[in-house]
Design a protein around this motif. Structure first.
Motif, PDB file in Angstrom:
ATOM      1  N   ARG A 297       0.834  -1.207   0.000  1.00  0.00           N
ATOM      2  CA  ARG A 297       0.000   0.000   0.000  1.00  0.00           C
ATOM      3  C   ARG A 297       0.864   1.250   0.000  1.00  0.00           C
ATOM      4  N   PHE A 298       1.836   1.283   0.910  1.00  0.00           N
ATOM      5  CA  PHE A 298       2.654   2.482   1.088  1.00  0.00           C
ATOM      6  C   PHE A 298       3.552   2.731  -0.123  1.00  0.00           C
ATOM      7  N   SER A 299       4.169   1.687  -0.663  1.00  0.00           N
ATOM      8  CA  SER A 299       5.074   1.869  -1.810  1.00  0.00           C
ATOM      9  C   SER A 299       4.306   2.199  -3.079  1.00  0.00           C
ATOM     10  N   ASP A 300       3.064   1.679  -3.191  1.00  0.00           N
ATOM     11  CA  ASP A 300       2.151   2.116  -4.260  1.00  0.00           C
ATOM     12  C   ASP A 300       2.854   2.134  -5.621  1.00  0.00           C
ATOM     13  N   ILE A 301       3.389   0.976  -6.011  1.00  0.00           N
ATOM     14  CA  ILE A 301       4.283   0.885  -7.173  1.00  0.00           C
ATOM     15  C   ILE A 301       3.649   1.434  -8.455  1.00  0.00           C
ATOM     16  N   ALA A 302       2.380   1.143  -8.690  1.00  0.00           N
ATOM     17  CA  ALA A 302       1.716   1.646  -9.907  1.00  0.00           C
ATOM     18  C   ALA A 302       0.671   2.682  -9.496  1.00  0.00           C
ATOM     19  N   PRO A 303       1.084   3.917  -9.216  1.00  0.00           N
ATOM     20  CA  PRO A 303       0.136   4.920  -8.699  1.00  0.00           C
ATOM     21  C   PRO A 303      -0.964   5.287  -9.689  1.00  0.00           C
ATOM     22  N   LEU A 304      -0.646   5.214 -10.971  1.00  0.00           N
ATOM     23  CA  LEU A 304      -1.647   5.492 -12.000  1.00  0.00           C
ATOM     24  C   LEU A 304      -1.919   4.188 -12.729  1.00  0.00           C
ATOM     25  N   ASP A 305      -3.058   3.580 -12.437  1.00  0.00           N
ATOM     26  CA  ASP A 305      -3.415   2.341 -13.099  1.00  0.00           C
ATOM     27  C   ASP A 305      -3.425   2.557 -14.610  1.00  0.00           C
ATOM     28  N   LEU A 306      -3.209   1.503 -15.375  1.00  0.00           N
ATOM     29  CA  LEU A 306      -3.261   1.650 -16.825  1.00  0.00           C
ATOM     30  C   LEU A 306      -4.629   2.167 -17.264  1.00  0.00           C
ATOM     31  N   PRO A 307      -4.693   2.957 -18.343  1.00  0.00           N
ATOM     32  CA  PRO A 307      -5.965   3.545 -18.771  1.00  0.00           C
ATOM     33  C   PRO A 307      -7.028   2.504 -19.074  1.00  0.00           C
ATOM     34  N   HIS A 308      -8.267   2.850 -18.742  1.00  0.00           N
ATOM     35  CA  HIS A 308      -9.424   2.037 -19.099  1.00  0.00           C
ATOM     36  C   HIS A 308     -10.227   2.790 -20.156  1.00  0.00           C
ATOM     37  N   LEU A 309     -11.290   2.148 -20.618  1.00  0.00           N
ATOM     38  CA  LEU A 309     -12.117   2.727 -21.688  1.00  0.00           C
ATOM     39  C   LEU A 309     -13.558   2.316 -21.442  1.00  0.00           C
ATOM     40  N   VAL A 310     -14.493   3.259 -21.541  1.00  0.00           N
ATOM     41  CA  VAL A 310     -15.898   2.880 -21.386  1.00  0.00           C
ATOM     42  C   VAL A 310     -16.407   2.299 -22.698  1.00  0.00           C
ATOM     43  N   THR A 311     -17.114   1.177 -22.601  1.00  0.00           N
ATOM     44  CA  THR A 311     -17.549   0.435 -23.787  1.00  0.00           C
ATOM     45  C   THR A 311     -18.897   0.898 -24.313  1.00  0.00           C
ATOM     46  N   LYS A 312     -19.593   1.767 -23.550  1.00  0.00           N
ATOM     47  CA  LYS A 312     -20.867   2.319 -24.024  1.00  0.00           C
ATOM     48  C   LYS A 312     -21.162   3.594 -23.253  1.00  0.00           C
ATOM     49  N   ASP A 313     -22.100   4.385 -23.756  1.00  0.00           N
ATOM     50  CA  ASP A 313     -22.510   5.588 -23.036  1.00  0.00           C
ATOM     51  C   ASP A 313     -22.973   5.198 -21.629  1.00  0.00           C
ATOM     52  N   VAL A 314     -22.547   5.985 -20.630  1.00  0.00           N
ATOM     53  CA  VAL A 314     -22.891   5.619 -19.259  1.00  0.00           C
ATOM     54  C   VAL A 314     -23.114   6.858 -18.409  1.00  0.00           C
ATOM     55  N   GLN A 315     -24.098   6.772 -17.527  1.00  0.00           N
ATOM     56  CA  GLN A 315     -24.301   7.782 -16.495  1.00  0.00           C
ATOM     57  C   GLN A 315     -23.522   7.340 -15.258  1.00  0.00           C
ATOM     58  N   PHE A 316     -22.621   8.201 -14.798  1.00  0.00           N
ATOM     59  CA  PHE A 316     -21.787   7.836 -13.655  1.00  0.00           C
ATOM     60  C   PHE A 316     -21.763   8.976 -12.666  1.00  0.00           C
ATOM     61  N   ARG A 317     -22.324   8.722 -11.495  1.00  0.00           N
ATOM     62  CA  ARG A 317     -22.383   9.720 -10.432  1.00  0.00           C
ATOM     63  C   ARG A 317     -23.000  11.034 -10.905  1.00  0.00           C
ATOM     64  N   GLY A 318     -24.037  10.910 -11.712  1.00  0.00           N
ATOM     65  CA  GLY A 318     -24.764  12.085 -12.177  1.00  0.00           C
ATOM     66  C   GLY A 318     -24.193  12.746 -13.402  1.00  0.00           C
ATOM     67  N   TYR A 319     -23.116  12.213 -13.956  1.00  0.00           N
ATOM     68  CA  TYR A 319     -22.482  12.782 -15.148  1.00  0.00           C
ATOM     69  C   TYR A 319     -22.595  11.816 -16.313  1.00  0.00           C
TER      70      TYR A 319
END
Length: 430
Positions: A297-319
């Motif tokens: 947890r502390f060393s957090d080797i990959a701080p930025l996970d590899l990019p993801h992609l949304v596969t369809k239009d989605v409503q997420f947290r009101g956006y």
């Protein structure tokens, strides 16, 4: 003058068009105001991408929008939003996004960077093949124990003098993959092996066959190219990450020797000195488990996970997030989430211990990511880390002439990975 006027008008139209494309969908998550053409590049400090993104997290909340040029990217921060996207809606957020630094090489192949049917086929094939060759079985644990024994022998050659263990650790973990893929391990001085290590290092610096009749099917994914990219994913996943984690752990122990001593007490009580550690020993070693989880947890080797992609239009947290939008899951914000960890920026094994000193899980512990794209080598990495770490502490006491500060122990971002500082230590035989 007319030509100059035409050029000026065209340029203004270009700027307006770019600006309009940025803002035509106003229901995207909030974020800093982008500039025409360059988007939010000025909001990113040079050489400090992750820190810049974390500052924006504090300013705009767990879901915000950035523009790289005219293209929007959605950044997801903190445990709750991360889980809601990658776990609860993994079918929508589970595709692999663009990775410009690697896409020209990977070409959308292998286990990590492929999508769709190709990804499903190659992931299933890789897991099945590795299992057929002993991955995850008792015999594979024996190979890890043998490699850990070789590490101990290599460290003994230092005769208690200061040394940098990086090369030794990398050799060991790549050798484990070799023993599965090629059916044999190599001497650390073998020329072919050292060439392989150099290739793996260079890649990081710059960033049994089931074909049958398949070869006659133009749609098949089982080609020599796919096989090579699958092997590339396995080697890259195993060569540097566990080595880096182990180097983080030893540096932390030099700063906090009481942690090393408590682990060694547990090793002596549960394992003793007359046999090699086994994975089942973990069940009786709560403090060691807590420390290992906290190191990751502390060393957090990959701080930025590899990019993801949304596969369809989605409503997420009101956006609204349109299909095909890249998602940047900021994994370090999960491990630094103050709602999940009492002291998120300090090394603290108590994050994983209950009031009775027993190991406790925490769902916000995600060093291998989460959802469909969780690291396929998680079990192997955890086994490597435990067996190698406990075998070293079973045989050596760590020391260093230098006293390290908290800042020096904290992980340092190098490219896309958090790495410990370069340091030397002494392995004193017990």
């Amino acid at each position: 003058m007319l030509a100059l006027l035409i050029i000026l008008v065209s340029f203004c139209c270009c700027i307006f068009s770019t600006w309009y494309r940025m803002y035509r969908n106003r229901n995207l998550p909030p974020g800093p105001t982008p500039l025409p053409l360059i988007g939010n590049l000025l909001n990113i400090e040079r050489g400090a991408l992750v820190n810049s993104l974390m500052k924006l997290w504090k300013q705009f909340g767990p879901v915000y929008t950035l523009y790289f040029g005219s293209k929007p990217v959605i950044v997801i921060c903190g445990y709750e939003a991360f889980k809601e996207a990658l776990v609860d809606q993994n079918d929508v957020f589970g595709a692999r996004g663009e990775t410009p630094a690697l896409d020209s090489f990977t070409k959308g192949r292998g286990i990590v960077f492929s999508n769709g049917e190709r990804w499903k086929l190659m992931r299933t094939f890789t897991f099945k093949t590795l299992k057929d060759y002993g991955f995850g079985k008792k015999g594979f644990e024996g190979k890890m124990q043998e490699e850990a024994r070789c590490v101990v022998e290599e460290l003994r050659r230092s005769q208690g003098q200061p040394m940098n263990p990086t090369k030794c650790f990398t050799n060991a973990f790549v050798n484990l993959v070799c023993s599965v893929v090629f059916g044999e391990r190599f001497d650390y001085s073998d020329k072919r092996f050292t060439k392989l290590i150099s290739i793996v290092d260079e890649i990081f610096r710059t960033m049994s066959s089931t074909w049958g009749q398949e070869k006659n099917d133009p749609r098949t994914q089982f080609t020599m190219e796919s096989l090579l990219y699958a092997l590339h994913s396995v080697f890259m996943g195993a060569s540097d990450t566990v080595s880096t984690t182990l180097r983080h752990a030893l540096l932390i122990f030099l700063k906090y020797p009481e942690v090393e001593n408590k682990i060694r007490e547990e090793i002596d009580r549960v394992i003793g000195r007359d046999r090699l550690p086994e994975m089942d020993d973990r069940l009786n070693m709560p403090y060691t488990q807590a420390v290992m989880h906290e190191v990751q947890r502390f060393s957090d080797i990959a701080p930025l996970d590899l990019p993801h992609l949304v596969t369809k239009d989605v409503q997420f947290r009101g956006y609204f997030i349109p299909k095909g939008t890249d998602i940047y899951p900021l994994l370090c914000t999960v491990h630094r989430d103050p709602t999940q960890f009492a002291t998120p920026y300090k090394f603290n094994p108590n994050h994983f211990l209950d009031e009775n000193g027993q190991f406790k899980k925490n769902d916000a512990w995600m060093p291998f990511s989460a959802g469909k794209r969780i690291c396929p080598g998680e079990y192997m990495a955890r086994m490597e880390f435990f067996i190698t770490l406990t075998t070293i502490l079973q045989n050596f006491t760590l020391s260093s002439e230098k006293e390290f500060t908290e800042d020096e122990v904290a992980p340092k971002l190098t490219g896309f990975l958090n790495s410990p500082i370069q340091y030397e230590l002494c392995f004193i035989p017990r």
